[in-house]
Scaffold this active site. Structure first.
Site: not given
Length: 386
Positions: A78, A84, A87, A133, A177, A186, A326
């Site tokens: 994180h 980043d 981003r 999350e 994101e 992923e 990143h």
């Protein structure tokens, strides 16, 4: 070129956000740096640097990640994403400079992490934000929301979006994101598409809504020798049997733009507001034209994302000619060294699909042919992103 950074090293070179320029070049959108003052940016950025009031719970310490969601329970990943700035500041600008999209709207943040995007949305005037999350970072996100005074606006929900029920029938906006290395590694995109189909109102907005995958070719003799040919002689022993495995693993790394020896080819455009999960599997043809006489050691993939629902087109690129992120780029080393002359073409196709055993991994099949004055080659190679 010198030794590259490992993919887990924090990218310290990303300093500014980028806005999208509507000019096109080599079939993909180009981005330029933007220096506008961001309203409340300095104040908001403090959220990235401090988690005052957050208490660490040591009762459930985790070891190195064996599963996808476990990896997002660790703070390091994180920190890397928050730092980043290409981003994070792009998302911040999209939200703060387009408050008309968020004012009095219900927002769903898929894969919220620390909750930074949810905080941006709340500050921009959202009526309510549901931050979903699955990892243990959800517990920290709840504390962060409370510490910053947004508990009445942001509800953090811990769990998989596919297994949760929201307290509301529909949402106006889905923000996420979701992008991974090579865009699809992923495979979090499927969760966004699931949320879109189940929770988004008919005229709702998905942010970002467009993602594009691109391909180019590079000269990379020194690093290929260090990374691949190294196995031919390891302290006097032949370990060349490992070369095949090394070649099959794409390298996530930063590519110097001076290494690029061909045009950049658009491979795939994804409209997140309309596509289906099956669109993550595809075969795309390519034609790379040499811009100079050179040797080709690898093909390089990267992606762009854009937010087309904004008042002004916004987005960012992860390409070698753009400010570093990143995500870096994904390098596919070739078995052959291609001797190419200016104007000659490498033609072929790239087939991409989620791995059957673990859909968060990506299988890639590359077919390429060069019929040149000094080199003729035709080959099929297979890669596995794990």
């Amino acid at each position: 070129m010198g030794r590259r950074k490992t993919k887990n090293q924090i990218n310290q070179e990303s300093n500014d956000h980028t806005n999208m320029d509507t000019t096109t070049n080599n079939n993909h959108l180009r981005f330029q740096d933007a220096d506008e003052v961001i309203e409340d940016a300095a104040e908001t950025s403090n959220l990235d640097q401090s988690m005052g009031g957050c208490e660490l719970d040591d009762s459930n310490d985790k070891t190195s990640a064996d599963y996808y969601f476990d990896s997002y329970s660790h703070f390091g990943i994180h920190e890397e994403m928050l730092k980043d700035t290409v981003r994070t500041k792009t998302y911040q600008n999209v939200i703060y400079q387009n408050r008309f999209l968020f004012k009095n709207k219900v927002v769903l943040d898929v894969g919220a992490g620390t909750g930074i995007l949810s905080l941006f949305c709340a500050k921009a005037g959202a009526e309510h934000v549901y931050a979903v999350e699955c990892s243990d970072m959800a517990d920290m996100a709840k504390q962060i929301v409370e510490t910053n005074g947004y508990s009445k606006v942001i509800t953090v929900l811990k769990g998989k979006i596919e297994e949760l029920e929201l307290p509301v029938p529909k949402v106006d906006i889905i923000i996420s994101e979701w992008m991974g290395y090579f865009l699809l590694f992923e495979n979090m995109l499927n969760s966004v598409l699931y949320a879109r189909d189940k929770w988004l109102v008919d005229d709702g907005v998905v942010l970002p809504d467009i993602a594009t995958l691109h391909l180019t070719a590079i000269e990379d003799k020194d690093y290929k020798e260090d990374k691949i040919e190294f196995w031919n002689n390891v302290y006097g022993f032949d370990m060349s049997c490992i070369k095949k495995q090394a070649l099959s693993e794409p390298l996530v790394d930063t590519v110097d733009q001076n290494q690029i020896a061909t045009n950049c080819q658009l491979l795939k455009t994804m409209d997140i507001s309309k596509m289906s999960s099956g669109d993550c599997s595809f075969t795309a043809p390519f034609k790379l034209v040499a811009s100079r006489d050179d040797f080709i050691h690898a093909l390089v993939a990267y992606f762009d994302v854009s937010f087309t629902k904004c008042h002004k087109l916004m987005g960012f690129s992860t390409g070698p000619r753009s400010r570093g992120t990143h995500w870096k780029q994904t390098v596919l080393y070739l078995e052959d060294v291609l001797t190419i002359c200016e104007g000659e073409t490498i033609v072929g196709s790239l087939t991409v699909a989620p791995n059957k055993k673990n859909p968060r991994d990506v299988d890639i099949m590359l077919k390429y042919t060069l019929n040149g004055r000094r080199c003729n080659a035709s080959r099929v190679q297979y890669y596995k992103m794990r």
